[in-house]
Enzyme design. Structure first.
Site, PDB file in Angstrom:
ATOM      1  CE  LYS A 195      -3.100   2.710   3.099  1.00  0.00           C
ATOM      2  NZ  LYS A 195      -3.726   2.827   4.378  1.00  0.00           N
ATOM      3  CG  ASP A 200      -5.518   8.279   4.262  1.00  0.00           C
ATOM      4  OD1 ASP A 200      -6.558   8.642   3.550  1.00  0.00           O
ATOM      5  OD2 ASP A 200      -5.796   7.322   5.083  1.00  0.00           O
ATOM      6  CE  LYS A 207      -6.368   9.079   7.624  1.00  0.00           C
ATOM      7  NZ  LYS A 207      -6.719   8.031   8.515  1.00  0.00           N
ATOM      8  CG  ASP A 218      -1.769   5.456   4.978  1.00  0.00           C
ATOM      9  OD1 ASP A 218      -1.709   4.628   5.811  1.00  0.00           O
ATOM     10  OD2 ASP A 218      -3.037   5.723   4.467  1.00  0.00           O
ATOM     11  CG  ASP A 277      -9.801   7.535   6.821  1.00  0.00           C
ATOM     12  OD1 ASP A 277      -8.797   7.562   6.068  1.00  0.00           O
ATOM     13  OD2 ASP A 277      -9.601   7.682   8.318  1.00  0.00           O
ATOM     14  CD  GLU A 279      -6.708   5.126   2.305  1.00  0.00           C
ATOM     15  OE1 GLU A 279      -5.784   4.953   2.626  1.00  0.00           O
ATOM     16  OE2 GLU A 279      -7.681   5.582   3.188  1.00  0.00           O
ATOM     17  NE  ARG A 281     -10.565  -1.569   4.457  1.00  0.00           N
ATOM     18  CZ  ARG A 281     -10.968  -1.777   5.489  1.00  0.00           C
ATOM     19  NH1 ARG A 281     -12.084  -2.572   5.743  1.00  0.00           N
ATOM     20  NH2 ARG A 281     -10.364  -1.370   6.724  1.00  0.00           N
TER      21      ARG A 281
END
Length: 427
Positions: A195, A200, A207, A218, A277, A279, A281
């Site tokens: 990933k 993010d 967030k 991230d 949020d 995202e 996956r």
């Protein structure tokens, strides 16, 4: 240049005047670290943090008791994102010095890459840095393809395109092939999927500042598997391995994806977005589909995926998920050999069905009725692994990054996990 502070090791206790169970003492010759045999590497790492905190930025590791692991433990604690530090290393035999040099080159790359500001490290920059690192250690045994922007949509990478389309910086898929055999038809032993969310914001499920301020990190999963492949190559990896990095920003704009959107993947799965949020996956799914298509013996994905894993384990362990007990055991054995902290969390068949949607086959987030967020996230990913019950490991990288310093680590990235994955690849 200041004179180096000598750091020596001793198995004798410190003079009582330094206090009961003192782990270091200071004399005219320098600083002595007093090992007790219980957790010597941890003691060295914690002492290095204290030495750095004293403002000592130039040290010499002196004496015959240093080996590569002890030197590395010192450096893990001594390194920090601000300022410069110089270490004069002790004499080591050629093999140990090479091992130490490889750790310094590759794992420092991982830490520095994760620590880089999002402004200078976008999706394209992350992919190119990964190519440069692997090419540096593998030379002409590497080929790669970078797919970006609207080409992702045209080729069916709908998760990655959907998440990344809200940013002016195009999403990117890096597909890298390390093939030391020279045979284009050689089977692929393993696929690594990372990933690479370079920032993010949470998207429209935005967030709070306290949860967003570290989100340059991230992409820690992508950096970790890249470092792991590079490190495995330096340890003599002689099998074909493919690397897939799913790189994007998750931002808010008029073109960003929204709650209620439905993503159709190349394997036919339809996913309703009920939390922008969640995202990670969504982008990993594309990489896992590609990995499965290679028919490898082993698939490992790594991602800073859930807050639930951090709630369970803090920042001290990486969370491991797998349906394959034997493979999970091998990973944990590799972690023990490399002195890196991993902990297995539950993943069962029922977790795969705890993502219900009224409009699609899957929801991208669990409901209040199914609160095991790290396990349901792993369950979601399993829908994109062709043979998910065998040969697949999911690592939720909860130990990748620390927002604040602790007694063993500075603030920022740790590099943990690189050696464990490399160990498994070369076992």
């Amino acid at each position: 240049m200041t004179e180096a502070m000598k750091i020596t090791l001793s198995t004798q206790p410190a003079d009582a005047r330094w206090g009961e169970k003192a782990t270091y003492s200071i004399n005219n010759d320098g600083i002595t670290l007093h090992l007790n045999g219980a957790d010597d590497l941890g003691l060295i790492q914690r002492a290095a943090r204290k030495i750095d905190g004293l403002g000592i930025k130039h040290v010499q590791l002196s004496g015959e008791d240093w080996d590569a692991d002890r030197c590395w433990a010192f450096w893990q604690g001594y390194k920090a994102p601000k300022g410069t530090r110089k270490v004069e290393w002790p004499d080591l035999d050629d093999a140990q010095r090479q091992e130490l040099d490889n750790r310094l080159m590759i794992i420092d790359w991982v830490r520095d890459t994760i620590n880089a500001p999002a402004e200078e490290l976008g999706p394209s920059q992350l992919a190119q840095r990964a190519v440069d690192l692997i090419s540096n250690v593998a030379g002409d045994r590497v080929t790669y393809r970078i797919t970006k922007g609207e080409d992702l949509r045209d080729q069916g990478y709908m998760g990655l395109h959907t998440v990344g389309r809200g940013s002016e910086r195009s999403p990117v898929l890096l597909a890298l092939d390390y093939n030391p055999t020279g045979d284009k038809e050689a089977p692929v032993y393993a696929c690594l999927v990372g990933k690479g969310i370079t920032f993010d914001s949470g998207g429209y499920s935005i967030k709070q500042t306290a949860f967003m301020d570290s989100m340059k990190s991230d992409m820690g999963g992508a950096a970790t598997v890249t470092g792991a492949l590079a490190f495995a190559i330096t340890r003599g990896l002689n099998k074909r391995v493919k690397l897939f990095l799913c790189c994007a920003d998750n931002l808010i704009s008029g073109n960003a994806f929204k709650l209620g959107d439905i993503i159709t993947y190349r394997n036919g799965k339809k996913v309703e977005v009920m939390n922008t949020d969640a995202e990670g996956r969504l982008v990993l799914a594309d990489g896992l589909i590609d990995a499965s298509a290679q028919k490898p013996e082993l698939i490992i994905d790594a991602a800073t995926l859930t807050g639930a894993a951090k709630t369970a384990l803090g920042n001290d362990y990486h969370a491991l998920f797998s349906f394959d007990d034997a493979l999970a055991g091998r990973l944990l054995a590799s972690a023990a050999q490399e002195n890196e902290p991993f902990w297995r969390l539950p993943l069962a068949e029922f977790h795969r069905s705890q993502l219900p949607s009224n409009f699609a086959e899957l929801n991208n987030t669990g409901s209040a009725a199914y609160p095991a967020g790290a396990s349901t996230a792993a369950g979601f990913l399993s829908h994109f692994v062709e043979n998910y019950q065998q040969g697949w490991l999911h690592i939720d990288c909860s130990a990748t990054y620390r927002k604040a310093p602790v007694e063993q680590w500075s603030a920022g990235a740790t590099g943990l996990g690189v050696r464990t994955i490399a160990n498994l690849l070369t076992a």
